[in-house]
Scaffold this motif. Structure first.
Motif, PDB file in Angstrom:
ATOM      1  N   HIS A  80       0.808  -1.224   0.000  1.00  0.00           N
ATOM      2  CA  HIS A  80       0.000   0.000   0.000  1.00  0.00           C
ATOM      3  C   HIS A  80       0.841   1.275   0.000  1.00  0.00           C
ATOM      4  CE1 HIS A  80      -4.033  -1.930   1.490  1.00  0.00           C
ATOM      5  NE2 HIS A  80      -3.687  -2.291   0.268  1.00  0.00           N
ATOM      6  N   TYR A  81       1.952   1.271   0.715  1.00  0.00           N
ATOM      7  CA  TYR A  81       2.797   2.470   0.744  1.00  0.00           C
ATOM      8  C   TYR A  81       3.420   2.716  -0.629  1.00  0.00           C
ATOM      9  CZ  TYR A  81       2.233   2.553   5.770  1.00  0.00           C
ATOM     10  OH  TYR A  81       1.691   2.630   7.031  1.00  0.00           O
ATOM     11  N   ASN A  82       3.814   1.659  -1.314  1.00  0.00           N
ATOM     12  CA  ASN A  82       4.357   1.811  -2.665  1.00  0.00           C
ATOM     13  C   ASN A  82       3.275   2.222  -3.646  1.00  0.00           C
ATOM     14  OD1 ASN A  82       5.781  -0.880  -1.335  1.00  0.00           O
ATOM     15  ND2 ASN A  82       7.234   0.615  -2.117  1.00  0.00           N
ATOM     16  N   PHE A  83       2.049   1.723  -3.441  1.00  0.00           N
ATOM     17  CA  PHE A  83       0.922   2.117  -4.286  1.00  0.00           C
ATOM     18  C   PHE A  83       0.722   3.633  -4.257  1.00  0.00           C
ATOM     19  CE2 PHE A  83      -2.245  -1.572  -5.128  1.00  0.00           C
ATOM     20  CZ  PHE A  83      -1.221  -2.389  -5.552  1.00  0.00           C
ATOM     21  N   ILE A  84       0.670   4.204  -3.066  1.00  0.00           N
ATOM     22  CA  ILE A  84       0.352   5.627  -2.991  1.00  0.00           C
ATOM     23  C   ILE A  84       1.446   6.481  -3.632  1.00  0.00           C
ATOM     24  CG2 ILE A  84      -1.166   5.366  -1.004  1.00  0.00           C
ATOM     25  CD1 ILE A  84       1.038   6.444   0.764  1.00  0.00           C
ATOM     26  N   GLY A  90       0.809   8.588 -11.848  1.00  0.00           N
ATOM     27  CA  GLY A  90       0.009   8.188 -12.995  1.00  0.00           C
ATOM     28  C   GLY A  90       0.169   6.739 -13.404  1.00  0.00           C
ATOM     29  N   MET A  91       0.505   5.866 -12.451  1.00  0.00           N
ATOM     30  CA  MET A  91       0.649   4.450 -12.757  1.00  0.00           C
ATOM     31  C   MET A  91      -0.575   3.676 -12.276  1.00  0.00           C
ATOM     32  SD  MET A  91       3.594   4.797 -14.130  1.00  0.00           S
ATOM     33  CE  MET A  91       4.229   3.149 -14.446  1.00  0.00           C
ATOM     34  N   ARG A  92      -0.843   2.560 -12.898  1.00  0.00           N
ATOM     35  CA  ARG A  92      -1.882   1.635 -12.465  1.00  0.00           C
ATOM     36  C   ARG A  92      -1.217   0.538 -11.636  1.00  0.00           C
ATOM     37  NH1 ARG A  92      -5.885  -1.792 -16.562  1.00  0.00           N
ATOM     38  NH2 ARG A  92      -7.020  -2.981 -14.945  1.00  0.00           N
ATOM     39  N   CYS A  93      -1.681   0.350 -10.417  1.00  0.00           N
ATOM     40  CA  CYS A  93      -1.052  -0.591  -9.495  1.00  0.00           C
ATOM     41  C   CYS A  93      -1.999  -1.744  -9.193  1.00  0.00           C
ATOM     42  CB  CYS A  93      -0.679   0.116  -8.200  1.00  0.00           C
ATOM     43  SG  CYS A  93       0.531   1.437  -8.408  1.00  0.00           S
ATOM     44  N   VAL A  94      -1.521  -2.950  -9.374  1.00  0.00           N
ATOM     45  CA  VAL A  94      -2.323  -4.159  -9.166  1.00  0.00           C
ATOM     46  C   VAL A  94      -1.556  -5.103  -8.243  1.00  0.00           C
ATOM     47  CG1 VAL A  94      -3.383  -6.171 -10.272  1.00  0.00           C
ATOM     48  CG2 VAL A  94      -3.362  -3.950 -11.461  1.00  0.00           C
ATOM     49  N   ALA A  95      -2.267  -5.684  -7.298  1.00  0.00           N
ATOM     50  CA  ALA A  95      -1.688  -6.720  -6.432  1.00  0.00           C
ATOM     51  C   ALA A  95      -2.805  -7.651  -6.002  1.00  0.00           C
ATOM     52  CB  ALA A  95      -1.002  -6.102  -5.223  1.00  0.00           C
ATOM     53  N   TYR A 286      21.315  -1.697  -3.062  1.00  0.00           N
ATOM     54  CA  TYR A 286      21.099  -0.569  -2.162  1.00  0.00           C
ATOM     55  C   TYR A 286      21.960  -0.701  -0.914  1.00  0.00           C
ATOM     56  CZ  TYR A 286      16.862   0.724  -4.797  1.00  0.00           C
ATOM     57  OH  TYR A 286      15.975   1.117  -5.769  1.00  0.00           O
ATOM     58  N   GLU A 287      22.730   0.313  -0.652  1.00  0.00           N
ATOM     59  CA  GLU A 287      23.607   0.305   0.506  1.00  0.00           C
ATOM     60  C   GLU A 287      22.790   0.360   1.795  1.00  0.00           C
ATOM     61  OE1 GLU A 287      27.400   2.845   2.365  1.00  0.00           O
ATOM     62  OE2 GLU A 287      26.487   3.425   0.449  1.00  0.00           O
ATOM     63  N   GLY A 288      23.077  -0.568   2.687  1.00  0.00           N
ATOM     64  CA  GLY A 288      22.420  -0.586   3.988  1.00  0.00           C
ATOM     65  C   GLY A 288      21.005  -1.121   3.992  1.00  0.00           C
ATOM     66  N   ALA A 289      20.536  -1.662   2.865  1.00  0.00           N
ATOM     67  CA  ALA A 289      19.138  -2.092   2.778  1.00  0.00           C
ATOM     68  C   ALA A 289      18.969  -3.539   3.209  1.00  0.00           C
ATOM     69  CB  ALA A 289      18.616  -1.912   1.357  1.00  0.00           C
ATOM     70  N   PRO A 290      17.936  -3.830   4.034  1.00  0.00           N
ATOM     71  CA  PRO A 290      17.630  -5.200   4.448  1.00  0.00           C
ATOM     72  C   PRO A 290      16.581  -5.821   3.528  1.00  0.00           C
ATOM     73  CG  PRO A 290      16.315  -3.671   5.719  1.00  0.00           C
ATOM     74  CD  PRO A 290      17.113  -2.837   4.733  1.00  0.00           C
ATOM     75  N   HIS A 291      16.025  -6.948   3.943  1.00  0.00           N
ATOM     76  CA  HIS A 291      14.999  -7.618   3.146  1.00  0.00           C
ATOM     77  C   HIS A 291      13.720  -6.782   3.063  1.00  0.00           C
ATOM     78  CE1 HIS A 291      14.001 -11.252   0.969  1.00  0.00           C
ATOM     79  NE2 HIS A 291      12.831 -11.336   1.587  1.00  0.00           N
ATOM     80  N   GLY A 292      13.469  -5.978   4.061  1.00  0.00           N
ATOM     81  CA  GLY A 292      12.289  -5.103   4.054  1.00  0.00           C
ATOM     82  C   GLY A 292      12.448  -3.868   3.195  1.00  0.00           C
ATOM     83  N   LEU A 293      13.303  -3.928   2.222  1.00  0.00           N
ATOM     84  CA  LEU A 293      13.674  -2.817   1.331  1.00  0.00           C
ATOM     85  C   LEU A 293      12.488  -2.033   0.744  1.00  0.00           C
ATOM     86  CD1 LEU A 293      16.409  -3.075  -1.421  1.00  0.00           C
ATOM     87  CD2 LEU A 293      14.166  -2.227  -2.006  1.00  0.00           C
ATOM     88  N   PRO A 294      11.387  -2.664   0.316  1.00  0.00           N
ATOM     89  CA  PRO A 294      10.296  -1.877  -0.263  1.00  0.00           C
ATOM     90  C   PRO A 294       9.739  -0.811   0.678  1.00  0.00           C
ATOM     91  CG  PRO A 294       9.976  -4.193  -0.746  1.00  0.00           C
ATOM     92  CD  PRO A 294      11.094  -4.111   0.254  1.00  0.00           C
ATOM     93  N   ALA A 299      11.596   5.474  -1.041  1.00  0.00           N
ATOM     94  CA  ALA A 299      11.796   6.575  -1.990  1.00  0.00           C
ATOM     95  C   ALA A 299      12.775   6.183  -3.091  1.00  0.00           C
ATOM     96  CB  ALA A 299      12.290   7.820  -1.257  1.00  0.00           C
ATOM     97  N   GLN A 300      13.855   5.529  -2.719  1.00  0.00           N
ATOM     98  CA  GLN A 300      14.852   5.095  -3.699  1.00  0.00           C
ATOM     99  C   GLN A 300      14.260   4.072  -4.654  1.00  0.00           C
ATOM    100  OE1 GLN A 300      18.402   3.604  -1.831  1.00  0.00           O
ATOM    101  NE2 GLN A 300      19.520   3.329  -3.757  1.00  0.00           N
ATOM    102  N   PHE A 301      13.474   3.149  -4.101  1.00  0.00           N
ATOM    103  CA  PHE A 301      12.842   2.135  -4.942  1.00  0.00           C
ATOM    104  C   PHE A 301      11.824   2.757  -5.892  1.00  0.00           C
ATOM    105  CE2 PHE A 301       9.485  -1.273  -5.359  1.00  0.00           C
ATOM    106  CZ  PHE A 301      10.180  -1.995  -6.314  1.00  0.00           C
ATOM    107  N   LYS A 302      11.069   3.712  -5.420  1.00  0.00           N
ATOM    108  CA  LYS A 302      10.105   4.407  -6.286  1.00  0.00           C
ATOM    109  C   LYS A 302      10.809   5.007  -7.496  1.00  0.00           C
ATOM    110  CE  LYS A 302       7.433   8.672  -6.533  1.00  0.00           C
ATOM    111  NZ  LYS A 302       6.961   9.890  -5.803  1.00  0.00           N
TER     112      LYS A 302
END
Length: 311
Positions: A80-84, A90-95, A286-294, A299-302
């Motif tokens: 949901h956080y990535n969706f918003i 202007g993207m269509r998000c499906v999960a 990604y430097e310093g990123a764990p498995h919970g990266l999303p 912001a970096q992933f977006k």
């Protein structure tokens, strides 16, 4: 390496100015909600698979579609956080909730990659999605690869392997880079005995203190919604899969995103190997990123996902 290093899952405003700002924000939100509601008229909230399993689906926004596949044990709410972030672009998000996860049916069967790939096919076909950017997080890299090798890429234009568990986790045979089977089976035994305790003990490694305590609790609650039999069956599928030969067959733009502090599935064990098996991949560590990266590096992933999806 310790066992838990693998698969550790883990002002009020005052004054007239503040009130005026709040009112403006509410008005904008109401306008945006109305537009979104209009755009969603007639969209499906459920998909029924070929074997009669009802999957909960969320299909929000308009524009170029991005389909998000959930990680092991997680429902679609994790996105949901990535969706918003992406809806505003202007993207269509499906999960959707994988069978046995979230609010989808829990049929007690079908937790192998072949069936899970057919579930993905049902979602893509029922929503008639094309030119899709497929984001495969953690375990879901396996169902994405199996879908592509069985159905081709007519509907999928590009794929993102995000903190993936592919290609082959279990050490043995000619797979000399992996985790000993006894260690993986030991983790499964602990889950079966007391999953909430196992989850809580692995939380620190999953987040690396890069998320609030409240966010960590939210993530844990999401995983506790998952049917334990389904969770254990999916775990078996994930640790025993060997996707090396299938990955070599992929022929579409591919992005690998992985954290260099991922203790659940270290980059050398997964992302680095995918990059060698799939030709022409982009790799972002990604430097310093764990498995919970999303969530922790949202912001970096977006930024990287948008650039790739619009490519």
């Amino acid at each position: 390496m310790r066992r838990r290093d693998f698969f550790s899952i883990g002002a009020a405003a005052t004054g007239a100015v503040a009130l005026g700002t709040l009112a403006t924000g509410v008005g904008a939100q109401a306008h945006s909600t109305a537009e979104t509601t209009a755009a969603h008229t007639g969209r499906k909230s459920q998909i029924v698979t070929s074997d009669g399993v009802t999957l909960r689906v969320r299909d929000w926004g308009v524009g170029k579609p991005i389909v998000f596949l959930t990680g092991w044990g997680l429902p679609l709410d994790f996105w949901h956080y990535n969706f918003i972030d992406l809806l505003d672009e202007g993207m269509r998000c499906v999960a959707y909730d994988r069978r046995g996860h979230g609010r989808s049916d829990d049929p007690g069967t079908g937790y192998d990659y072949d069936t899970l790939a057919e579930d993905l096919a049902a979602v893509l076909e029922m929503l008639d999605l094309t030119d899709v950017t497929l984001v495969a997080y953690s375990m879901s890299g396996g169902e994405a690869v199996r879908y592509l090798t069985k159905h081709g890429n007519a509907r999928i234009s590009r794929i993102v392997f995000l903190s993936s568990t592919a290609p082959c986790l279990m050490l043995g045979g000619d797979n000399t880079v992996g985790v000993p089977g006894a260690m993986l089976e030991g983790a499964k035994a602990l889950m079966a005995q007391d999953f909430p305790k196992w989850l809580k003990e692995g939380e620190a490694a999953f987040w690396l203190n890069a998320a609030s305590l409240e966010m960590q609790e939210w993530g844990r609650e999401l995983m506790l919604q998952t049917s334990l039999p389904a969770l254990l069956a999916c775990y078996d599928t994930m640790i025993r899969a060997d996707l090396r030969e299938e990955l070599k067959k992929l022929d579409l733009p591919t992005l690998i995103v992985h954290g260099d502090k991922d203790a659940s599935t270290p980059f050398a064990l997964s992302g680095a190997r995918i990059g060698k098996l799939v030709s022409g991949t982009q790799v972002k560590v990604y430097e310093g990123a764990p498995h919970g990266l999303p969530i922790t590096h949202r912001a970096q992933f977006k930024t990287d996902l948008l650039a790739f999806a619009r490519g």
